[in-house]
Design a protein around this motif. Structure first.
Motif, mmCIF file in Angstrom:
data_model
loop_
_atom_site.group_PDB
_atom_site.id
_atom_site.type_symbol
_atom_site.label_atom_id
_atom_site.label_comp_id
_atom_site.label_asym_id
_atom_site.label_seq_id
_atom_site.Cartn_x
_atom_site.Cartn_y
_atom_site.Cartn_z
ATOM 1 N N MET A 74 0.836 -1.203 0.000
ATOM 2 C CA MET A 74 0.000 0.000 0.000
ATOM 3 C C MET A 74 0.868 1.249 0.000
ATOM 4 N N GLN A 75 2.017 1.196 0.653
ATOM 5 C CA GLN A 75 2.907 2.350 0.641
ATOM 6 C C GLN A 75 3.365 2.664 -0.786
ATOM 7 N N ASP A 76 3.541 1.636 -1.595
ATOM 8 C CA ASP A 76 3.907 1.863 -2.997
ATOM 9 C C ASP A 76 2.740 2.494 -3.756
ATOM 10 N N VAL A 77 1.530 2.039 -3.476
ATOM 11 C CA VAL A 77 0.348 2.630 -4.119
ATOM 12 C C VAL A 77 0.210 4.096 -3.706
ATOM 13 N N LEU A 78 0.396 4.368 -2.423
ATOM 14 C CA LEU A 78 0.303 5.751 -1.942
ATOM 15 C C LEU A 78 1.429 6.605 -2.515
ATOM 16 N N GLY A 79 2.586 5.984 -2.785
ATOM 17 C CA GLY A 79 3.663 6.700 -3.459
ATOM 18 C C GLY A 79 3.257 7.131 -4.847
ATOM 19 N N TYR A 80 2.512 6.248 -5.529
ATOM 20 C CA TYR A 80 1.969 6.620 -6.839
ATOM 21 C C TYR A 80 0.951 7.759 -6.687
ATOM 22 N N CYS A 81 0.077 7.657 -5.688
ATOM 23 C CA CYS A 81 -0.927 8.697 -5.458
ATOM 24 C C CYS A 81 -0.267 10.048 -5.166
ATOM 25 N N ARG A 82 0.902 10.001 -4.542
ATOM 26 C CA ARG A 82 1.609 11.247 -4.236
ATOM 27 C C ARG A 82 1.851 12.060 -5.498
ATOM 28 N N ASN A 83 2.077 11.363 -6.615
ATOM 29 C CA ASN A 83 2.330 12.057 -7.879
ATOM 30 C C ASN A 83 1.086 12.178 -8.753
ATOM 31 N N SER A 84 0.173 11.217 -8.640
ATOM 32 C CA SER A 84 -0.965 11.194 -9.563
ATOM 33 C C SER A 84 -2.166 11.994 -9.085
ATOM 34 N N ALA A 85 -2.351 12.093 -7.772
ATOM 35 C CA ALA A 85 -3.558 12.721 -7.229
ATOM 36 C C ALA A 85 -3.257 13.913 -6.336
ATOM 37 N N ASN A 86 -2.305 13.748 -5.434
ATOM 38 C CA ASN A 86 -2.047 14.805 -4.451
ATOM 39 C C ASN A 86 -1.667 16.150 -5.056
ATOM 40 N N PRO A 87 -0.906 16.176 -6.181
ATOM 41 C CA PRO A 87 -0.578 17.483 -6.760
ATOM 42 C C PRO A 87 -1.806 18.292 -7.155
ATOM 43 N N VAL A 88 -2.880 17.613 -7.533
ATOM 44 C CA VAL A 88 -4.084 18.346 -7.946
ATOM 45 C C VAL A 88 -4.646 19.135 -6.771
ATOM 46 N N GLY A 89 -4.746 18.489 -5.610
ATOM 47 C CA GLY A 89 -5.237 19.195 -4.429
ATOM 48 C C GLY A 89 -4.336 20.346 -4.038
ATOM 49 N N ARG A 90 -3.036 20.125 -4.148
ATOM 50 C CA ARG A 90 -2.095 21.200 -3.803
ATOM 51 C C ARG A 90 -2.222 22.366 -4.783
ATOM 52 N N LEU A 91 -2.442 22.077 -6.050
ATOM 53 C CA LEU A 91 -2.628 23.150 -7.024
ATOM 54 C C LEU A 91 -3.874 23.961 -6.704
ATOM 55 N N VAL A 92 -4.933 23.283 -6.280
ATOM 56 C CA VAL A 92 -6.151 23.992 -5.885
ATOM 57 C C VAL A 92 -5.869 24.903 -4.693
ATOM 58 N N LEU A 93 -5.159 24.387 -3.712
ATOM 59 C CA LEU A 93 -4.849 25.199 -2.540
ATOM 60 C C LEU A 93 -3.980 26.395 -2.900
ATOM 61 N N TYR A 94 -2.958 26.185 -3.717
ATOM 62 C CA TYR A 94 -2.127 27.313 -4.160
ATOM 63 C C TYR A 94 -2.989 28.377 -4.835
ATOM 64 N N THR A 95 -3.894 27.927 -5.695
ATOM 65 C CA THR A 95 -4.721 28.869 -6.446
ATOM 66 C C THR A 95 -5.624 29.680 -5.518
ATOM 67 N N CYS A 96 -6.032 29.061 -4.411
ATOM 68 C CA CYS A 96 -6.899 29.756 -3.455
ATOM 69 C C CYS A 96 -6.110 30.490 -2.375
ATOM 70 N N GLY A 97 -4.776 30.482 -2.497
ATOM 71 C CA GLY A 97 -3.959 31.270 -1.592
ATOM 72 C C GLY A 97 -3.463 30.554 -0.361
ATOM 73 N N TYR A 98 -3.600 29.222 -0.304
ATOM 74 C CA TYR A 98 -3.140 28.459 0.857
ATOM 75 C C TYR A 98 -1.822 27.762 0.531
ATOM 76 N N THR A 99 -0.839 27.900 1.410
ATOM 77 C CA THR A 99 0.484 27.334 1.123
ATOM 78 C C THR A 99 1.106 26.632 2.326
ATOM 79 N N ASP A 100 0.329 26.372 3.379
ATOM 80 C CA ASP A 100 0.913 25.783 4.586
ATOM 81 C C ASP A 100 0.885 24.259 4.525
#
Length: 322
Positions: free
Chosen positions: A147-173
């Motif tokens: 599962m850690q390997d799957v979550l490693g994939y998610c780190r690149n495939s899914a998590n960046p999208v949420g971070r991009l949304v947060l950056y766009t809305c002004g959140y960076t913490d």
């Protein structure tokens, strides 16, 4: 390694499998033209994005259209070409265009629009580059040991999208990023468990191999399309893991402004409903693909719309209304 001429041939063949509008133009469009291109792509592909965009501040919509267009084209370069070498060549080219975007040399409509989003929202290159890493990974990796390997994939495939949304809305913490990562990974896992049969047809299995071995499930069982008791027990385990990951990310809803909170609420509830749909089928995702009913989709949308005008009903720590 292909020669320069062979690399160019791979790119040409790859483009031929995709819409002509995806190709990099000789002359860069204006910002207005680029934003119109991205808006059209965002609205023609998935109704979910269009529904979610109802709750975004109007001034931010062009930024979200640009981010969506980047994700959509990147995904298509990886999944819609049908040839690994051609996809990898196109993803490398797309990565070069991303570099050019950050160097002020954007040509493609996506990157012309994205350049303004990057400037206005001060977004670093990493989340965009991470997505390309995931799309390349899908070309060469078809099984995940843990599962850690799957979550490693998610780190690149899914998590960046949420971070991009947060950056766009002004959140960076980092705390909001951490909670967003949990939600995005949970959404990715929910889609994986929903699409076990679809992914297997592409020779991809995202269920961790050690879990499959522990529950006595093989590729042959998935191929046969029969949800054995062992398979149902395995998927129940994976669904519970994803559900707990959703619960981990829910506090983010209370840590952002109202408009973004409505989007997070909609997507979190939608992801949890996917897991509920799998559970209602007794974890049989092999005979048919579990899906959220139209009625449930309407209820989710109406709830979100009502939340736009009524006091916002926040989720508690286990997905229940406070």
């Amino acid at each position: 390694m292909p020669t320069a001429a062979q690399h160019d041939d791979l790119i040409a063949l790859g483009w031929s499998a995709l819409p002509a509008s995806y190709r990099i133009p000789d002359i860069a469009p204006t910002l207005a033209e680029a934003r119109a291109w991205c808006k059209h792509l965002a609205e023609m592909h998935y109704e979910n994005f269009h529904v979610a965009s109802w709750f975004l501040p109007e001034a931010l919509r062009p930024h979200f259209h640009a981010i969506y267009a980047y994700c959509r084209v990147s995904d298509d370069l990886g999944d819609e070409v049908g040839n690994t070498e051609q996809s990898l060549a196109l993803l490398d080219l797309w990565g070069c265009e991303l570099d050019a975007c950050y160097e002020g040399r954007a040509r493609h409509p996506v990157f012309v629009a994205l350049a303004e989003t990057i400037r206005a929202c001060n977004i670093p290159k990493e989340p965009f580059a991470d997505l390309l890493t995931a799309f390349r990974q899908d070309q060469v990796v078809t099984r995940y040991a843990t599962m850690q390997d799957v979550l490693g994939y998610c780190r690149n495939s899914a998590n960046p999208v949420g971070r991009l949304v947060l950056y766009t809305c002004g959140y960076t913490d980092e705390e909001r990023f951490r909670l967003s990562d949990a939600t995005c990974s949970a959404l990715q896992l929910a889609n994986f468990w929903q699409d076990v049969k679809v992914d297997f047809a592409k020779d991809r299995v995202y269920i961790p191999q050690d879990d499959m071995q522990r529950f006595g499930v093989s590729d042959a069982i998935i191929q046969q399309g029969i949800a054995t008791p062992e398979f149902r027990a395995l998927l129940k385990h994976e669904v519970e893991f994803a559900r707990n990951l959703f619960y981990e990310g829910l506090p983010l809803i209370n840590m952002v402004d109202r408009d973004l909170a409505l989007d997070l609420d909609l997507f979190s509830r939608g992801g949890l409903e996917i897991l509920n749909a799998i559970e209602h089928r007794d974890y049989d995702v092999l005979s048919a693909r579990p899906a959220i009913s139209k009625r449930t989709k309407l209820q989710l949308a109406l709830r979100a719309v009502s939340g736009k005008f009524l006091p916002f009903l926040r989720l508690g720590p286990k997905g229940k209304a406070d």
